[in-house]
Design a protein around this motif. Structure first.
Motif, PDB file in Angstrom:
ATOM      1  N   LYS A   1       0.838  -1.206   0.000  1.00  0.00           N
ATOM      2  CA  LYS A   1       0.000   0.000   0.000  1.00  0.00           C
ATOM      3  C   LYS A   1       0.871   1.254   0.000  1.00  0.00           C
ATOM      4  O   LYS A   1       0.595   2.210  -0.734  1.00  0.00           O
ATOM      5  N   GLN A   2       1.901   1.254   0.823  1.00  0.00           N
ATOM      6  CA  GLN A   2       2.778   2.416   0.907  1.00  0.00           C
ATOM      7  C   GLN A   2       3.538   2.634  -0.399  1.00  0.00           C
ATOM      8  O   GLN A   2       3.717   3.765  -0.847  1.00  0.00           O
ATOM      9  N   LEU A   3       3.976   1.535  -1.019  1.00  0.00           N
ATOM     10  CA  LEU A   3       4.694   1.646  -2.290  1.00  0.00           C
ATOM     11  C   LEU A   3       3.780   2.159  -3.400  1.00  0.00           C
ATOM     12  O   LEU A   3       4.224   2.899  -4.287  1.00  0.00           O
ATOM     13  N   ALA A   4       2.515   1.796  -3.345  1.00  0.00           N
ATOM     14  CA  ALA A   4       1.555   2.245  -4.362  1.00  0.00           C
ATOM     15  C   ALA A   4       1.406   3.764  -4.345  1.00  0.00           C
ATOM     16  O   ALA A   4       1.144   4.377  -5.383  1.00  0.00           O
ATOM     17  N   ARG A   5       1.584   4.386  -3.172  1.00  0.00           N
ATOM     18  CA  ARG A   5       1.522   5.845  -3.080  1.00  0.00           C
ATOM     19  C   ARG A   5       2.571   6.502  -3.970  1.00  0.00           C
ATOM     20  O   ARG A   5       2.333   7.552  -4.554  1.00  0.00           O
ATOM     21  N   PHE A   6       3.734   5.887  -4.059  1.00  0.00           N
ATOM     22  CA  PHE A   6       4.834   6.464  -4.823  1.00  0.00           C
ATOM     23  C   PHE A   6       4.695   6.216  -6.324  1.00  0.00           C
ATOM     24  O   PHE A   6       5.236   6.970  -7.124  1.00  0.00           O
ATOM     25  N   GLU A   7       4.002   5.162  -6.703  1.00  0.00           N
ATOM     26  CA  GLU A   7       3.901   4.804  -8.115  1.00  0.00           C
ATOM     27  C   GLU A   7       3.196   5.872  -8.938  1.00  0.00           C
ATOM     28  O   GLU A   7       3.515   6.059 -10.105  1.00  0.00           O
ATOM     29  N   GLY A   8       2.236   6.557  -8.352  1.00  0.00           N
ATOM     30  CA  GLY A   8       1.475   7.553  -9.088  1.00  0.00           C
ATOM     31  C   GLY A   8       2.172   8.894  -9.220  1.00  0.00           C
ATOM     32  O   GLY A   8       1.707   9.765  -9.957  1.00  0.00           O
ATOM     33  N   LYS A   9       3.282   9.060  -8.546  1.00  0.00           N
ATOM     34  CA  LYS A   9       3.961  10.347  -8.573  1.00  0.00           C
ATOM     35  C   LYS A   9       4.950  10.411  -9.737  1.00  0.00           C
ATOM     36  O   LYS A   9       5.742   9.490  -9.931  1.00  0.00           O
ATOM     37  N   PRO A  10       4.914  11.514 -10.484  1.00  0.00           N
ATOM     38  CA  PRO A  10       5.861  11.653 -11.598  1.00  0.00           C
ATOM     39  C   PRO A  10       7.281  11.958 -11.120  1.00  0.00           C
ATOM     40  O   PRO A  10       8.249  11.703 -11.828  1.00  0.00           O
ATOM     41  N   TYR A  11       7.398  12.530  -9.916  1.00  0.00           N
ATOM     42  CA  TYR A  11       8.705  12.895  -9.387  1.00  0.00           C
ATOM     43  C   TYR A  11       8.719  12.632  -7.884  1.00  0.00           C
ATOM     44  O   TYR A  11       7.737  12.889  -7.196  1.00  0.00           O
ATOM     45  N   LEU A  12       9.840  12.109  -7.407  1.00  0.00           N
ATOM     46  CA  LEU A  12      10.003  11.875  -5.973  1.00  0.00           C
ATOM     47  C   LEU A  12      11.090  12.787  -5.430  1.00  0.00           C
ATOM     48  O   LEU A  12      12.151  12.945  -6.046  1.00  0.00           O
TER      49      LEU A  12
ATOM     50  N   ALA B   1      14.377   8.014  -0.784  1.00  0.00           N
ATOM     51  CA  ALA B   1      15.009   7.231   0.284  1.00  0.00           C
ATOM     52  C   ALA B   1      13.974   6.351   0.973  1.00  0.00           C
ATOM     53  O   ALA B   1      14.251   5.173   1.268  1.00  0.00           O
ATOM     54  N   GLU B   2      12.787   6.892   1.217  1.00  0.00           N
ATOM     55  CA  GLU B   2      11.725   6.111   1.844  1.00  0.00           C
ATOM     56  C   GLU B   2      11.300   4.952   0.942  1.00  0.00           C
ATOM     57  O   GLU B   2      11.091   3.832   1.409  1.00  0.00           O
ATOM     58  N   LEU B   3      11.202   5.216  -0.358  1.00  0.00           N
ATOM     59  CA  LEU B   3      10.837   4.176  -1.320  1.00  0.00           C
ATOM     60  C   LEU B   3      11.851   3.034  -1.289  1.00  0.00           C
ATOM     61  O   LEU B   3      11.474   1.863  -1.226  1.00  0.00           O
TER      62      LEU B   3
ATOM     63  N   LEU C   1      11.439   1.040   1.947  1.00  0.00           N
ATOM     64  CA  LEU C   1      10.241   0.194   1.904  1.00  0.00           C
ATOM     65  C   LEU C   1      10.478  -1.043   1.040  1.00  0.00           C
ATOM     66  O   LEU C   1      10.062  -2.146   1.398  1.00  0.00           O
ATOM     67  N   LYS C   2      11.138  -0.854  -0.086  1.00  0.00           N
ATOM     68  CA  LYS C   2      11.426  -1.992  -0.971  1.00  0.00           C
ATOM     69  C   LYS C   2      12.325  -3.013  -0.280  1.00  0.00           C
ATOM     70  O   LYS C   2      12.125  -4.219  -0.414  1.00  0.00           O
ATOM     71  N   LYS C   3      13.307  -2.526   0.473  1.00  0.00           N
ATOM     72  CA  LYS C   3      14.200  -3.432   1.197  1.00  0.00           C
ATOM     73  C   LYS C   3      13.445  -4.202   2.272  1.00  0.00           C
ATOM     74  O   LYS C   3      13.631  -5.407   2.439  1.00  0.00           O
ATOM     75  N   LYS C   4      12.583  -3.487   3.015  1.00  0.00           N
ATOM     76  CA  LYS C   4      11.802  -4.138   4.060  1.00  0.00           C
ATOM     77  C   LYS C   4      10.856  -5.168   3.462  1.00  0.00           C
ATOM     78  O   LYS C   4      10.694  -6.267   4.000  1.00  0.00           O
ATOM     79  N   LYS C   5      10.216  -4.821   2.351  1.00  0.00           N
ATOM     80  CA  LYS C   5       9.279  -5.734   1.704  1.00  0.00           C
ATOM     81  C   LYS C   5      10.014  -6.989   1.227  1.00  0.00           C
ATOM     82  O   LYS C   5       9.534  -8.106   1.419  1.00  0.00           O
ATOM     83  N   LEU C   6      11.179  -6.809   0.623  1.00  0.00           N
ATOM     84  CA  LEU C   6      11.955  -7.951   0.142  1.00  0.00           C
ATOM     85  C   LEU C   6      12.412  -8.847   1.296  1.00  0.00           C
ATOM     86  O   LEU C   6      12.326 -10.073   1.208  1.00  0.00           O
ATOM     87  N   ALA C   7      12.854  -8.237   2.386  1.00  0.00           N
ATOM     88  CA  ALA C   7      13.289  -9.026   3.544  1.00  0.00           C
ATOM     89  C   ALA C   7      12.115  -9.826   4.106  1.00  0.00           C
ATOM     90  O   ALA C   7      12.257 -11.012   4.443  1.00  0.00           O
ATOM     91  N   GLY C   8      10.968  -9.192   4.197  1.00  0.00           N
ATOM     92  CA  GLY C   8       9.780  -9.894   4.680  1.00  0.00           C
ATOM     93  C   GLY C   8       9.355 -11.012   3.755  1.00  0.00           C
ATOM     94  O   GLY C   8       8.973 -12.095   4.203  1.00  0.00           O
ATOM     95  N   LYS C   9       9.432 -10.746   2.454  1.00  0.00           N
ATOM     96  CA  LYS C   9       9.051 -11.765   1.476  1.00  0.00           C
ATOM     97  C   LYS C   9       9.978 -12.973   1.570  1.00  0.00           C
ATOM     98  O   LYS C   9       9.533 -14.115   1.459  1.00  0.00           O
TER      99      LYS C   9
END
Length: 76
Positions: A31-42, A48-50, A53-61
């Motif tokens: 859900k948190q990652l989906a927030r970033f997908e719609g943004k044209p610029y970060l 850094a937050e993205l 989150l990706k690292k945490k998601k991968l570790a959990g997976k």
């Protein structure tokens, strides 16, 4: 994650508290990652937050996959 794995997780979360917590975290990260997908610029902070989150998601997976593999071994 493949559909058969999601179905297995759904069956096992009632029996395994660790898996339930990991699965809840995984869904929250999505859900948190989906927030970033719609943004044209970060911004740099969002980027850094993205990455975090990706690292945490991968570790959990990875942990979820280990639990599923252990379950499959015990069923065989």
């Amino acid at each position: 994650m493949e559909q058969h794995e999601v179905e297995l997780i759904t069956q096992l979360v009632a029996q395994n508290e660790e898996l339930a917590a990991l699965w809840n975290d995984h869904q929250e990260y999505e859900k948190q990652l989906a927030r970033f997908e719609g943004k044209p610029y970060l911004s740099p902070a969002e980027d850094a937050e993205l990455k975090l989150l990706k690292k945490k998601k991968l570790a959990g997976k990875t942990k979820i996959q280990f639990i599923l593999d252990e379950h499959r071994k015990s069923e065989a």
